[in-house]
Design an enzyme around this catalytic site. Structure first.
Site, PDB file in Angstrom:
ATOM      1  N   TYR A 137       0.829  -1.204   0.000  1.00 60.98           N
ATOM      2  CA  TYR A 137       0.000   0.000   0.000  1.00 60.98           C
ATOM      3  C   TYR A 137       0.869   1.262   0.000  1.00 60.98           C
ATOM      4  CZ  TYR A 137      -4.781  -1.830   0.635  1.00 60.98           C
ATOM      5  OH  TYR A 137      -6.012  -2.407   0.456  1.00 60.98           O
ATOM      6  N   SER A 138       1.516   1.549   1.131  1.00 58.82           N
ATOM      7  CA  SER A 138       2.233   2.816   1.308  1.00 58.82           C
ATOM      8  C   SER A 138       3.393   2.964   0.327  1.00 58.82           C
ATOM      9  CB  SER A 138       2.764   2.933   2.735  1.00 58.82           C
ATOM     10  OG  SER A 138       1.713   2.978   3.665  1.00 58.82           O
ATOM     11  N   GLU A 259      -7.722  -4.190   8.526  1.00 61.55           N
ATOM     12  CA  GLU A 259      -6.384  -3.933   9.064  1.00 61.55           C
ATOM     13  C   GLU A 259      -6.478  -3.127  10.351  1.00 61.55           C
ATOM     14  OE1 GLU A 259      -2.079  -1.953   7.772  1.00 61.55           O
ATOM     15  OE2 GLU A 259      -3.876  -1.518   6.596  1.00 61.55           O
TER      16      GLU A 259
END
Length: 401
Positions: A137-138, A259
């Site tokens: 993701y990041s 999450e």
């Protein structure tokens, strides 16, 4: 069809018997602080044969993913049955047979957005511990502003060519596959044009670099994609895109709720590490059984224990609500509350142990690294500031400043 009875009382008898018979006694007798998490995957090294046996036996009847449908490798349990299973596991001191990002995050996303064929292909490999997943993701320029991801995929007909970088990819160096947010339409608005893509970590052009943390050991990595070829479909015709092309943000948001619930669970008394699953008060007694006689220590500890119990009950309530369609933006509350509670827990321990607590390899072992690690809880999965912003706007519907 489930391997167990639908009658709750009968189910309790059956699952207690299963745990008694199939979970090796060596694992039950092992101190919680000495246990290692069973992550599964091609490259995972089991701490002992008993750990492997327990994972395999639980997977045979779907208990590595109790709530998932049987046809996808789960046990098909109801929410009430899952609670009973967890209770019986705790009673017998049996460790979790398998933990993974596949179970916590990718699985729920596939169940919600994947095709039947994708579920049949990917979910059983998760529940059986054959494949270990990591989350892409990041990025260096896309953290809290996650929709700003720039890792791109160029359409080459029957495949994509992926280029870019992910950061803070937990256990990327140990994972077999990665689920990643990839920009597939660079001309679309930033929340559009993103696809949720499944990529083999052994593909040519994928590389990782560990990130060292102040706490010492670190699960985090940088992940690089340099002209990585990703087939649009596998040999069986299954798409490597989950959900619709260019609609990956929908999948991403759904996954983030799971999450955040997972991170929030750290505040509900499920803490491991040096605490070994024990309550704060029980652990303090192991340091010095006279410490709790101090009124300040006792008051701070009991306040935290009460908050921990309240957090645990709140988590259970929201899990029940999830049956009716999920918790949505309330996951931000769970994540924020759990994060702050876990930080408080370690702050109390550090204040009690004083200078001895900051010794890296001293009497209190991993306390200092674990205390430092709790600081990252307020960043991963969305910073605490972002969680509060979500709560104010989406839950409380407060006016913007």
């Amino acid at each position: 069809m489930s391997f167990f009875s639908d009658d709750l009382d009968q189910f309790r008898v059956e699952v207690a018997g299963f745990i008694a018979e199939k979970c090796p006694q060596k694992l039950k007798d092992m101190p919680a602080s000495d246990r290692t998490i069973c992550w599964g995957g091609k490259r995972f090294n089991f701490s002992c044969d008993e750990q492997r046996i327990w994972m395999e036996e639980a997977a045979k009847v779907g208990l590595t993913a109790p709530r998932w449908p049987v046809e996808y490798g789960g046990a098909g349990l109801s929410r009430a049955q899952e609670k009973v299973f967890r209770e019986e596991m705790a009673k017998s001191d049996a460790p979790s047979p398998l933990e993974s990002f596949g179970l916590w995050m990718l699985g729920p996303a596939l169940l919600a957005f994947g095709t039947h064929e994708q579920k049949l292909k990917y979910l059983p490999d998760i529940t059986n511990g054959r494949i270990r997943w990591c989350q892409g993701y990041s990025e260096p320029g896309a953290g809290s502003d996650l929709a700003n991801v720039q890792t791109k995929a160029d359409d080459k007909g029957d495949h994509w060519i992926v280029n870019g970088q992910k950061i803070w990819t937990s256990y990327a160096d140990k994972a077999d596959w990665i689920f990643a947010l990839i920009r597939t339409d660079r001309d679309a608005p930033k929340h559009k044009g993103i696809s949720f893509m499944l990529i083999d970590m052994e593909a040519d052009g994928v590389s990782t670099k560990p990130i060292k943390l102040i706490s010492g050991s670190s699960p985090f990595c940088e992940t690089f994609f340099d002209d990585v070829t990703v087939p649009k479909t596998d040999d069986e015709g299954n798409s490597r895109i989950v959900g619709e092309l260019n609609r990956g943000w929908d999948v991403a948001k759904h996954l983030l709720t799971h999450e955040r619930e997972m991170i929030g669970g750290g505040g509900s008394g499920a803490a491991g590490g040096i605490l070994g699953g024990r309550s704060l008060g029980a652990f303090i007694d192991t340091l010095d059984d006279t410490l709790m006689e101090d009124p300040v220590i006792r008051a701070e500890t009991m306040e935290l224990e009460i908050d921990t119990l309240a957090m645990g009950m709140t988590m259970e309530r929201y899990k029940d609500m999830a049956k009716q369609g999920g918790v949505g933006h309330a996951s931000a509350m769970l994540k924020y509350s759990g994060t702050e509670l876990n930080k408080r827990r370690y702050e109390i321990l550090m204040s009690i142990t004083g200078s001895e607590g900051v010794e890296w390899d001293g009497e209190h072992g991993t306390l200092a690294p674990e205390w430092l690690r709790t600081k990252a809880n307020s960043i991963e999965g969305g910073t605490s500031e972002v969680m509060l912003d979500i709560l104010s706007k989406r839950v409380l519907e407060l006016p913007s400043a």
